[in-house]
Design an enzyme around this catalytic site. Structure first.
Site, PDB file in Angstrom:
ATOM      1  N   GLU A 114      11.789  22.775   4.206  1.00  0.00           N
ATOM      2  CA  GLU A 114      12.595  21.213   4.844  1.00  0.00           C
ATOM      3  C   GLU A 114      11.406  20.623   4.618  1.00  0.00           C
ATOM      4  O   GLU A 114       9.969  20.778   4.713  1.00  0.00           O
ATOM      5  CB  GLU A 114      12.872  21.288   6.542  1.00  0.00           C
ATOM      6  CG  GLU A 114      11.691  21.753   7.559  1.00  0.00           C
ATOM      7  CD  GLU A 114      12.047  21.683   9.106  1.00  0.00           C
ATOM      8  OE1 GLU A 114      12.113  20.900   9.700  1.00  0.00           O
ATOM      9  OE2 GLU A 114      12.042  23.217   9.351  1.00  0.00           O
ATOM     10  N   LYS A 116       8.609  17.264   5.604  1.00  0.00           N
ATOM     11  CA  LYS A 116       7.617  17.088   6.779  1.00  0.00           C
ATOM     12  C   LYS A 116       7.556  15.818   7.055  1.00  0.00           C
ATOM     13  O   LYS A 116       7.558  14.860   5.554  1.00  0.00           O
ATOM     14  CB  LYS A 116       6.481  17.849   6.954  1.00  0.00           C
ATOM     15  CG  LYS A 116       5.297  17.654   7.599  1.00  0.00           C
ATOM     16  CD  LYS A 116       4.031  18.663   7.755  1.00  0.00           C
ATOM     17  CE  LYS A 116       3.284  17.959   9.059  1.00  0.00           C
ATOM     18  NZ  LYS A 116       2.813  16.840   9.196  1.00  0.00           N
ATOM     19  N   ASP A 118       6.635  12.378   7.757  1.00  0.00           N
ATOM     20  CA  ASP A 118       5.644  11.340   8.957  1.00  0.00           C
ATOM     21  C   ASP A 118       5.798  10.323   9.522  1.00  0.00           C
ATOM     22  O   ASP A 118       5.839   8.946   8.988  1.00  0.00           O
ATOM     23  CB  ASP A 118       4.648  10.652   7.228  1.00  0.00           C
ATOM     24  CG  ASP A 118       3.247  10.752   7.492  1.00  0.00           C
ATOM     25  OD1 ASP A 118       2.440  11.420   8.616  1.00  0.00           O
ATOM     26  OD2 ASP A 118       2.380  10.263   6.822  1.00  0.00           O
ATOM     27  N   TYR A 234      15.072  18.536  14.409  1.00  0.00           N
ATOM     28  CA  TYR A 234      14.079  19.336  13.555  1.00  0.00           C
ATOM     29  C   TYR A 234      14.176  20.379  13.866  1.00  0.00           C
ATOM     30  O   TYR A 234      13.776  21.811  13.743  1.00  0.00           O
ATOM     31  CB  TYR A 234      12.614  19.114  12.434  1.00  0.00           C
ATOM     32  CG  TYR A 234      11.819  18.948  13.157  1.00  0.00           C
ATOM     33  CD1 TYR A 234      11.101  20.032  14.007  1.00  0.00           C
ATOM     34  CD2 TYR A 234      10.273  17.934  13.089  1.00  0.00           C
ATOM     35  CE1 TYR A 234      10.226  19.178  14.643  1.00  0.00           C
ATOM     36  CE2 TYR A 234       9.690  17.002  13.891  1.00  0.00           C
ATOM     37  CZ  TYR A 234       8.548  18.012  14.696  1.00  0.00           C
ATOM     38  OH  TYR A 234       8.164  17.560  15.404  1.00  0.00           O
ATOM     39  N   LYS A 319       1.141  20.542   2.064  1.00  0.00           N
ATOM     40  CA  LYS A 319       0.622  19.219   2.071  1.00  0.00           C
ATOM     41  C   LYS A 319       0.300  18.269   1.144  1.00  0.00           C
ATOM     42  O   LYS A 319      -0.230  18.940   0.005  1.00  0.00           O
ATOM     43  CB  LYS A 319      -0.691  18.501   2.828  1.00  0.00           C
ATOM     44  CG  LYS A 319      -0.490  18.716   4.468  1.00  0.00           C
ATOM     45  CD  LYS A 319       0.191  18.447   5.319  1.00  0.00           C
ATOM     46  CE  LYS A 319      -0.268  16.855   6.073  1.00  0.00           C
ATOM     47  NZ  LYS A 319      -1.480  17.301   7.157  1.00  0.00           N
ATOM     48  N   CYS A 413     -19.416 -18.230 -14.952  1.00  0.00           N
ATOM     49  CA  CYS A 413     -18.459 -16.774 -15.727  1.00  0.00           C
ATOM     50  C   CYS A 413     -19.623 -16.344 -15.672  1.00  0.00           C
ATOM     51  O   CYS A 413     -20.529 -16.274 -16.942  1.00  0.00           O
ATOM     52  CB  CYS A 413     -17.309 -18.168 -16.999  1.00  0.00           C
ATOM     53  SG  CYS A 413     -17.419 -15.606 -18.025  1.00  0.00           S
ATOM     54  N   CYS A 416     -19.857 -15.702 -19.805  1.00  0.00           N
ATOM     55  CA  CYS A 416     -20.747 -16.588 -20.800  1.00  0.00           C
ATOM     56  C   CYS A 416     -21.193 -17.632 -20.371  1.00  0.00           C
ATOM     57  O   CYS A 416     -21.456 -19.069 -20.701  1.00  0.00           O
ATOM     58  CB  CYS A 416     -19.319 -17.357 -21.721  1.00  0.00           C
ATOM     59  SG  CYS A 416     -18.120 -18.304 -20.855  1.00  0.00           S
ATOM     60  N   CYS A 431     -12.505 -19.339 -15.463  1.00  0.00           N
ATOM     61  CA  CYS A 431     -13.459 -19.359 -16.705  1.00  0.00           C
ATOM     62  C   CYS A 431     -13.200 -20.541 -18.017  1.00  0.00           C
ATOM     63  O   CYS A 431     -12.076 -20.691 -18.413  1.00  0.00           O
ATOM     64  CB  CYS A 431     -13.528 -18.559 -17.900  1.00  0.00           C
ATOM     65  SG  CYS A 431     -15.243 -18.643 -18.294  1.00  0.00           S
ATOM     66  N   CYS A 436     -14.999 -17.499 -24.444  1.00  0.00           N
ATOM     67  CA  CYS A 436     -14.463 -16.858 -23.619  1.00  0.00           C
ATOM     68  C   CYS A 436     -14.030 -16.087 -23.531  1.00  0.00           C
ATOM     69  O   CYS A 436     -14.334 -14.203 -24.493  1.00  0.00           O
ATOM     70  CB  CYS A 436     -15.210 -17.315 -22.659  1.00  0.00           C
ATOM     71  SG  CYS A 436     -16.028 -15.703 -20.761  1.00  0.00           S
TER      72      CYS A 436
END
Ligand code: IVH
Length: 684
Positions: A114, A116, A118, A234, A319, A413, A416, A431, A436
């Site tokens: 089944e 799991k 979380d 469950y 897991k 920049c 450049c 820039c 560039c």
């Protein structure tokens, strides 16, 4: 309406509202329009306020009742709420089945698998069909009484009797028994709540599990109700003559609980198939799952199998690879995109997330950094879910030491050194130099090309993708990429991502001439790079780092560069300029950090067979490419040139030669053909 009529009407209303609740919150079926249901609830609450003594605790109006608590009471669990041992691979799962089969004689069982979920594990106590107590797991023995909050969850039946009489569970559900399950919040609801947070300018919640747990473990039931939590059962702790865990799920369903789809599997192979399937579906499930629970289906084996520590032997948690992990931000670097946008990128300690290693994540822009308050040195939650690009979700501010550094967008920049501009009202800094960013891409394509670093599988399209997703800003970044960084890109899968990262790593050691050529220094083509490498080989030898190389370059003055054979004034200046630039210096340091090693050719070129000989190739050869032939010429000490002059020693003529063959005849330069050339080049 007299009291007895009111009671009849109230009973009918409660039963029907409860049925609609069940249809909607447990079966996911909408059987009445929302407004109609509201009007039933309204009528009920009117009647109840007229006859307050007819209010019962299981009335739908009583889900959110009472004031915030001062604190939670402690509750001792009747039976310990256990934990499960984890397995992380299909091998470990196989080992578990083999191990437990040996523990009992005549083991003959199947497995129940089944999802799991979380969320937050809770226990619900039903007494004569009424939900009377709800508690958190706590340490497994003692939890907290969170009844008020759990009652706000519409998927939790307050009373087991008001359900449809078709439900077989009704008879069983007398006396006192316990149902265990997981409080979760659906992905959809989670997204909605976070969108509202963002709208209010508040921080977003890191993940559905924390939000679900946080909503239950706080004292105000109104707040819990506002989160629209869900409950999936469950386990039922009672002696109902249930033989298998699968029947237990069926019973829970009959009692009016939500339970997920389970799979009955005969052996490990079938379990693996189920898990593969679940892994595929995982992203599309309404709730976050972190794996699967696999248990021995026949409950008669549970007791004989016993416990190891706090965990039973009859079940394990498989897991999935974590989609959320924590890591540290080592640096925040700025990358210049193809449109000139400056993007801050988090460089992180590499971590495995969703099964692959990740080392960088875009932080989008300055505002985003400010909103999340990300600083260099911070520990953060990093998420990589499904096909989504890795993202920094949240900073764990409680882990700060005070040494963290705030990020500031540079004024120049990084490529450049032009001005960086950020127009009013825009999130993105750019820039200002239009030349560039276009060049950057070409530079990278050049860097990975055949005659340079020769990275297999890294063509123009791949470079485009890497740039567009802020995964690289300069050539050195390539060597820091991890599989998980690229895997989420379009047209990539784990295998192709693996291949690319392997191909890049395979090029970490490189010949000096290729390295110099790859830098894309103006006017430095293959032949010049070769000449430079020859020249430098008189000064350095063996294997050096790019930083070492840089130190040697520093010692050479302009005139010396310009006097090198094959170099000259213009080219010499260009090399000298590069060797004086801070961009070059930074790049060398980064290359060194990346583990690049440069091999220097032996300086004894005068003894090589083709020293002093110049070759020109024209037309196609059948068994080798021009690049291969030219590089062989250089290896043997000769020169490969693209134009024929009186100084040319050989013109190698292939199929469909160009005008160079005519020029050779004109100048009486020696013409040879493929076979002869291969002889000279020791290639036969
Ligand atoms: S245990 C015989 N089933 O995982 C099988 N636990 O239990 C007993 N969890 O924190 C079933 N989904 O809250 C079981 N389907 C599931 C579960 C589940 C999530 C959580 C549970 C606890 C941990 C170990």
């Amino acid at each position: 309406m007299n009291k007895s009529e009111a009671k009849d009407r109230i009973d009918k209303l409660k039963a029907s509202i409860n049925q609609y609740r069940y249809d909607y919150h447990v079966l996911n079926k909408s059987t009445i329009p929302d407004a109609a249901l509201d009007s039933l609830k309204h009528e009920l609450s009117q009647l109840e306020s007229q006859f307050p003594d007819l209010i019962t605790s299981d009335s739908p109006t009583q889900r959110v009742a009472g004031q915030p608590l001062k604190q939670f009471k402690k509750v001792a669990h009747q039976k310990r709420m256990m934990s499960l041992n984890d397995v992380f691979s299909s091998e470990e799962l196989g080992d578990w089945t083999v191990r437990i089969s040996k523990l009992v004689s005549h083991a003959n069982w199947d497995y129940l698998v089944e999802p799991k979920l979380d969320g937050l594990a809770v226990s619900l106590i039903y007494q004569e069909g009424q939900m009377v107590l709800g508690a958190t797991r706590g340490d497994g023995r003692v939890g907290e009484d969170v009844t008020q909050n759990l009652r706000t969850i519409e998927a939790v039946p307050l009373s087991l009797y008001r359900l449809d009489s078709r439900l077989r569970g009704n008879d069983i559900a007398r006396g006192r028994f316990e149902v265990r399950g997981e409080v979760v919040i659906s992905r959809k609801n989670f997204a909605k709540i976070n969108a509202e947070q963002t709208k209010k300018g508040l921080p977003v919640y890191a993940n559905p599990r924390n939000l679900a747990a946080g909503s239950i473990r706080q004292l105000d039931p109104k707040l819990a109700a506002s989160r629209h939590l869900d409950f999936v059962a469950y386990q039922v702790m009672a002696d109902f003559d249930i033989l298998t865990h699968a029947e237990e799920h069926q019973l829970l369903r009959n009692l009016g609980f939500k339970s997920l789809d389970v799979g009955e599997c005969r052996d490990v192979r079938e379990i693996r198939d189920f898990l593969d399937d679940l892994q595929q579906k995982r992203e599309h499930l309404p709730y976050q799952t972190d794996g699967a629970v696999i248990s021995v289906n026949q409950k008669s084996y549970w007791e004989p199998l016993g416990f190891v520590g706090k965990a039973p032997r009859y079940a394990v948690a498989y897991k999935f690879a974590a989609e959320e992990v924590t890591t540290k931000i080592i640096d925040i670097q700025v990358q210049v995109g193809r449109t000139g946008a400056l993007t801050p990128v988090a460089i992180m300690e590499p971590v495995v997330v969703a099964g692959t290693t990740v080392s960088r994540a875009t932080l989008h822009n300055q505002d985003e950094i400010a909103r999340k308050d990300v600083r260099i040195g911070d520990t953060v939650i990093l998420r990589k879910a499904g096909d989504v690009i890795p993202e920094v979700v949240q900073v764990l501010t409680e882990l700060r030491t005070g040494k963290e550094k705030k990020f500031v967008m540079p004024e120049k920049c990084p490529l450049c050194e032009s001005k960086v501009v950020r127009p009013e009202g825009e999130a993105v800094a750019r820039c200002a130099n239009k030349n560039c960013f276009g060049q950057e891409k070409e530079q990278l394509v050049h860097f990975v090309s055949r005659a340079a670093f020769d990275v297999d599988g890294a063509g123009e399209a791949v470079i485009d993708q890497l740039l567009d997703n802020d995964l690289i800003g300069d050539a050195a970044d390539l060597f820091f990429l991890k599989v998980g960084d690229v895997e989420a890109l379009d047209r990539f899968a784990q295998k192709s991502a693996d291949n690319l990262i392997t191909a890049i790593a395979a090029r970490k050691t490189i010949a000096l001439n290729r390295f110099l050529y790859s830098l894309g220094i103006r006017h430095v083509g293959e032949q010049t790079a070769f000449a430079l490498a020859q020249f430098l080989s008189n000064k350095v030898s063996g294997e050096i780092t790019p930083t070492d190389l840089w130190h040697h370059l520093q010692k050479i003055d302009l005139e010396t560069w310009q006097e090198i054979d094959d170099v000259g004034v213009v080219v010499g200046q260009s090399i000298f300029d590069y060797a004086s630039s801070s961009i070059g210096q930074n790049l060398m340091q980064k290359f060194t950090k990346a583990g690049i090693k440069i091999t220097i050719p032996s300086p004894s070129t005068h003894t090589l067979p083709l020293t002093g000989k110049t070759f020109v190739f024209t037309g196609e050869m059948a068994s080798l490419t021009r690049e291969e032939a030219e590089s062989k010429v250089r290896e043997l000490g000769g020169k490969a040139s693209s134009s024929v002059s009186a100084k040319t020693d050989y013109v190698v003529v292939g199929e469909n030669p160009g005008s160079k063959a005519d020029k050779a005849r004109e100048l009486h330069v020696k013409i040879i053909y493929e076979k002869e050339a291969k002889n000279l080049l020791n290639m036969v």
